[in-house]
Design a protein around this motif. Structure first.
Motif, PDB file in Angstrom:
ATOM      1  N   ALA A  16       0.823  -1.214   0.000  1.00  0.00           N
ATOM      2  CA  ALA A  16       0.000   0.000   0.000  1.00  0.00           C
ATOM      3  C   ALA A  16       0.853   1.259   0.000  1.00  0.00           C
ATOM      4  CB  ALA A  16      -0.938  -0.005   1.200  1.00  0.00           C
ATOM      5  N   GLU A  17       1.903   1.295   0.822  1.00  0.00           N
ATOM      6  CA  GLU A  17       2.708   2.511   0.910  1.00  0.00           C
ATOM      7  C   GLU A  17       3.611   2.693  -0.307  1.00  0.00           C
ATOM      8  OE1 GLU A  17       4.950   2.356   4.480  1.00  0.00           O
ATOM      9  OE2 GLU A  17       6.286   0.762   3.799  1.00  0.00           O
ATOM     10  N   GLN A  18       3.761   1.658  -1.125  1.00  0.00           N
ATOM     11  CA  GLN A  18       4.486   1.808  -2.378  1.00  0.00           C
ATOM     12  C   GLN A  18       3.560   2.273  -3.502  1.00  0.00           C
ATOM     13  OE1 GLN A  18       6.109  -2.280  -2.079  1.00  0.00           O
ATOM     14  NE2 GLN A  18       8.112  -1.370  -2.480  1.00  0.00           N
ATOM     15  N   ILE A  19       2.294   1.945  -3.380  1.00  0.00           N
ATOM     16  CA  ILE A  19       1.318   2.336  -4.397  1.00  0.00           C
ATOM     17  C   ILE A  19       0.910   3.798  -4.236  1.00  0.00           C
ATOM     18  CG2 ILE A  19      -1.019   1.912  -5.268  1.00  0.00           C
ATOM     19  CD1 ILE A  19      -0.654  -1.017  -4.380  1.00  0.00           C
ATOM     20  N   SER A  20       0.779   4.243  -2.990  1.00  0.00           N
ATOM     21  CA  SER A  20       0.272   5.595  -2.741  1.00  0.00           C
ATOM     22  C   SER A  20       1.025   6.240  -1.585  1.00  0.00           C
ATOM     23  CB  SER A  20      -1.219   5.546  -2.402  1.00  0.00           C
ATOM     24  OG  SER A  20      -1.711   6.828  -2.051  1.00  0.00           O
ATOM     25  N   ASP A  21       1.204   7.569  -1.692  1.00  0.00           N
ATOM     26  CA  ASP A  21       1.729   8.323  -0.551  1.00  0.00           C
ATOM     27  C   ASP A  21       0.681   9.302  -0.030  1.00  0.00           C
ATOM     28  OD1 ASP A  21       1.691  10.211  -2.545  1.00  0.00           O
ATOM     29  OD2 ASP A  21       3.841  10.658  -2.482  1.00  0.00           O
ATOM     30  N   ASN A  22      -0.571   9.060  -0.397  1.00  0.00           N
ATOM     31  CA  ASN A  22      -1.677   9.901   0.059  1.00  0.00           C
ATOM     32  C   ASN A  22      -1.971   9.607   1.529  1.00  0.00           C
ATOM     33  OD1 ASN A  22      -4.444  10.761   0.637  1.00  0.00           O
ATOM     34  ND2 ASN A  22      -4.568  11.209  -1.550  1.00  0.00           N
ATOM     35  N   VAL A  23      -1.766  10.592   2.382  1.00  0.00           N
ATOM     36  CA  VAL A  23      -1.917  10.377   3.814  1.00  0.00           C
ATOM     37  C   VAL A  23      -3.329   9.924   4.172  1.00  0.00           C
ATOM     38  CG1 VAL A  23      -1.838  11.491   6.079  1.00  0.00           C
ATOM     39  CG2 VAL A  23      -0.088  12.020   4.367  1.00  0.00           C
ATOM     40  N   SER A  24      -4.336  10.497   3.506  1.00  0.00           N
ATOM     41  CA  SER A  24      -5.720  10.132   3.810  1.00  0.00           C
ATOM     42  C   SER A  24      -5.972   8.650   3.570  1.00  0.00           C
ATOM     43  CB  SER A  24      -6.684  10.968   2.952  1.00  0.00           C
ATOM     44  OG  SER A  24      -6.572  12.338   3.261  1.00  0.00           O
ATOM     45  N   VAL A  25      -5.239   8.062   2.633  1.00  0.00           N
ATOM     46  CA  VAL A  25      -5.358   6.629   2.353  1.00  0.00           C
ATOM     47  C   VAL A  25      -4.528   5.825   3.347  1.00  0.00           C
ATOM     48  CG1 VAL A  25      -4.864   4.814   0.675  1.00  0.00           C
ATOM     49  CG2 VAL A  25      -5.862   6.977  -0.085  1.00  0.00           C
ATOM     50  N   LEU A  26      -3.308   6.225   3.561  1.00  0.00           N
ATOM     51  CA  LEU A  26      -2.377   5.413   4.343  1.00  0.00           C
ATOM     52  C   LEU A  26      -2.714   5.348   5.827  1.00  0.00           C
ATOM     53  CD1 LEU A  26       1.051   6.293   2.677  1.00  0.00           C
ATOM     54  CD2 LEU A  26      -0.506   4.388   2.195  1.00  0.00           C
ATOM     55  N   VAL A  27      -3.443   6.314   6.356  1.00  0.00           N
ATOM     56  CA  VAL A  27      -3.785   6.261   7.778  1.00  0.00           C
ATOM     57  C   VAL A  27      -5.030   5.414   8.038  1.00  0.00           C
ATOM     58  CG1 VAL A  27      -2.732   8.488   8.276  1.00  0.00           C
ATOM     59  CG2 VAL A  27      -5.165   8.393   7.687  1.00  0.00           C
ATOM     60  N   GLY A  28      -5.679   4.933   6.995  1.00  0.00           N
ATOM     61  CA  GLY A  28      -6.893   4.136   7.171  1.00  0.00           C
ATOM     62  C   GLY A  28      -6.690   2.699   6.750  1.00  0.00           C
ATOM     63  N   ALA A  29      -6.847   1.768   7.682  1.00  0.00           N
ATOM     64  CA  ALA A  29      -6.620   0.352   7.376  1.00  0.00           C
ATOM     65  C   ALA A  29      -7.542  -0.140   6.270  1.00  0.00           C
ATOM     66  CB  ALA A  29      -6.808  -0.484   8.644  1.00  0.00           C
ATOM     67  N   ASP A  30      -8.817   0.263   6.295  1.00  0.00           N
ATOM     68  CA  ASP A  30      -9.751  -0.186   5.265  1.00  0.00           C
ATOM     69  C   ASP A  30      -9.373   0.368   3.897  1.00  0.00           C
ATOM     70  OD1 ASP A  30     -11.199  -1.611   7.131  1.00  0.00           O
ATOM     71  OD2 ASP A  30     -12.707  -0.041   7.422  1.00  0.00           O
ATOM     72  N   ALA A  31      -8.956   1.626   3.861  1.00  0.00           N
ATOM     73  CA  ALA A  31      -8.552   2.232   2.599  1.00  0.00           C
ATOM     74  C   ALA A  31      -7.307   1.543   2.043  1.00  0.00           C
ATOM     75  CB  ALA A  31      -8.274   3.723   2.794  1.00  0.00           C
ATOM     76  N   ARG A  32      -6.393   1.181   2.908  1.00  0.00           N
ATOM     77  CA  ARG A  32      -5.178   0.495   2.460  1.00  0.00           C
ATOM     78  C   ARG A  32      -5.528  -0.884   1.906  1.00  0.00           C
ATOM     79  NH1 ARG A  32      -3.059   2.095   7.616  1.00  0.00           N
ATOM     80  NH2 ARG A  32      -2.895  -0.120   8.187  1.00  0.00           N
ATOM     81  N   ARG A  33      -6.455  -1.568   2.553  1.00  0.00           N
ATOM     82  CA  ARG A  33      -6.828  -2.897   2.050  1.00  0.00           C
ATOM     83  C   ARG A  33      -7.499  -2.795   0.688  1.00  0.00           C
ATOM     84  NH1 ARG A  33      -6.539  -7.403   4.774  1.00  0.00           N
ATOM     85  NH2 ARG A  33      -8.230  -8.278   3.535  1.00  0.00           N
ATOM     86  N   ARG A  34      -8.327  -1.776   0.490  1.00  0.00           N
ATOM     87  CA  ARG A  34      -8.935  -1.592  -0.822  1.00  0.00           C
ATOM     88  C   ARG A  34      -7.862  -1.324  -1.866  1.00  0.00           C
ATOM     89  NH1 ARG A  34     -12.895   1.163   2.318  1.00  0.00           N
ATOM     90  NH2 ARG A  34     -11.921   3.181   1.875  1.00  0.00           N
ATOM     91  N   LEU A  35      -6.826  -0.609  -1.471  1.00  0.00           N
ATOM     92  CA  LEU A  35      -5.765  -0.250  -2.399  1.00  0.00           C
ATOM     93  C   LEU A  35      -5.041  -1.486  -2.916  1.00  0.00           C
ATOM     94  CD1 LEU A  35      -4.561   2.457  -3.451  1.00  0.00           C
ATOM     95  CD2 LEU A  35      -2.846   2.253  -1.649  1.00  0.00           C
ATOM     96  N   VAL A  36      -4.869  -2.495  -2.060  1.00  0.00           N
ATOM     97  CA  VAL A  36      -4.138  -3.691  -2.470  1.00  0.00           C
ATOM     98  C   VAL A  36      -5.072  -4.825  -2.885  1.00  0.00           C
ATOM     99  CG1 VAL A  36      -2.148  -3.117  -1.054  1.00  0.00           C
ATOM    100  CG2 VAL A  36      -3.976  -4.545  -0.076  1.00  0.00           C
ATOM    101  N   GLY A  37      -6.357  -4.519  -2.978  1.00  0.00           N
ATOM    102  CA  GLY A  37      -7.303  -5.516  -3.466  1.00  0.00           C
ATOM    103  C   GLY A  37      -7.791  -6.492  -2.423  1.00  0.00           C
ATOM    104  N   GLY A  38      -7.642  -6.144  -1.147  1.00  0.00           N
ATOM    105  CA  GLY A  38      -8.053  -7.057  -0.085  1.00  0.00           C
ATOM    106  C   GLY A  38      -9.482  -6.835   0.367  1.00  0.00           C
TER     107      GLY A  38
END
Length: 232
Positions: free
Chosen positions: A210-232
Motif C-alpha cells: 500500500a505505501e508503495q502504491i500511494s503516498d496519500n496520507v488520507s489513504v495510508l492512515v486508514g486500514a480499510d482504505a489500504r486494504r482496498r488499495l491492495v485488493g483485499g
C-alpha cells in the motif's frame, strides 16, 4: 500463500492482503518503543508476529521498489538534457524517497512515514554513506552530477542486497542506449524470480504494498482504505 504467520495466542492470522496493506508506520506504532507491562503477553506476541514480512512478501516489496526506480531512472537526465533542471530535480527527489524506502526493506527494518524516513535511513548499517550520496543528489546544481550521484546510491544498495542474501548485479546501472543518461538493470526481475508462493507470484508485477502504491496520507492512515488499495 493465502495466510502467513499467525499472531500466536491472539486468534489473529495475517493474510497476504493484510501484509500488503500494512505500512511501516502502522507497524512501528505497535512495535516500536519499550513495553513496561504486558502481563498476559498478548502485546508481546503481536509484536513478535509483526517482526517482519514473510520472505515472499519481502521479495515482492523489494522488487517493487526496484521496478519503480527503473521506470523513470533515465528521466533525470532526459529532463535535464531538455533544459528542465527543475523537472530533473523533482524526478530525482522522488527516486531518493524510493531509495530510502528500499534501504529499509533490504535491512528488514520497517520504514517510518516521510517525516522520519531520511533520519531513520541514516541510522541503518551503511546509512551514513547513503546519506552523503543522497545529499549530493538533492543538492546537485545540474543533471549530470545529479544522475551520477543517483547511480552511486543505487550501486550502494545493490551491494547491500547481495549482503542480505538476495541476488544482485554489479554494476546495477547501465548506459541508457546511446544517450548520455543512466538506466537501471534487471534488479527487480532477479528478486522476483526467487518468489516461490503462487499467491505472491500472481500479484501485479511492480505494484507493491500500500505505501508503495500511494503516498496519500488520507489513504495510508486508514486500514480499510489500504486494504482496498491492495485488493483485499
Amino acid at each position: 500463500m493465502s495466510r502467513s504467520r499467525a499472531a500466536s495466542g491472539t486468534g489473529v492470522a495475517l493474510t497476504l492482503h493484510d501484509w500488503l496493506s500494512l505500512t511501516g508506520q502502522s507497524v512501528l506504532e505497535v512495535t516500536a518503543g519499550p513495553v513496561f507491562c504486558d502481563g498476559p503477553g498478548a502485546l508481546t506476541r503481536i509484536r513478535e508476529s509483526l517482526a517482519w514480512y514473510p520472505d515472499d512478501v519481502w521479495r515482492y516489496a523489494v522488487a517493487a521498489d526496484w521496478s519503480r526506480l527503473r521506470q523513470e531512472f533515465p528521466d533525470v537526465g532526459r529532463a535535464g538534457l531538455r533544459g528542465d533542471e527543475d523537472g530533473s530535480a523533482v524526478i530525482a527527489a522522488r527516486h531518493v524517497r524510493t531509495l530510502l524506502h528500499l534501504a529499509h526493506l533490504l535491512h528488514r527494518c520497517w520504514p517510518p512515514y516521510g517525516k522520519w524516513l531520511a533520519h531513520s535511513a541514516a541510522r541503518l548499517p551503511g546509512g551514513t554513506a547513503l546519506r552523503v550520496t543522497v545529499q549530493e543528489v538533492l543538492r546537485a546544481p545540474q543533471w549530470r552530477s545529479r544522475q551520477s550521484a543517483l547511480a552511486d546510491a543505487v550501486e550502494q544498495l545493490a551491494v547491500v542486497q547481495g549482503e542480505q542474501g538476495l541476488p544482485t548485479l554489479s554494476p546495477a546501472t547501465e548506459p541508457f542506449f546511446d544517450r548520455p543518461h543512466i538506466g537501471l538493470r534487471e534488479m527487480a526481475e532477479l528478486v522476483t524470480a526467487q518468489i516461490r508462493g503462487p499467491a505472491v507470484r500472481a500479484l501485479p508485477v511492480g505494484a507493491g504494498t500500500a505505501e508503495q502504491i500511494s503516498d496519500n496520507v488520507s489513504v495510508l492512515v486508514g486500514a480499510d482504505a489500504r486494504r482496498r488499495l491492495v485488493g483485499g
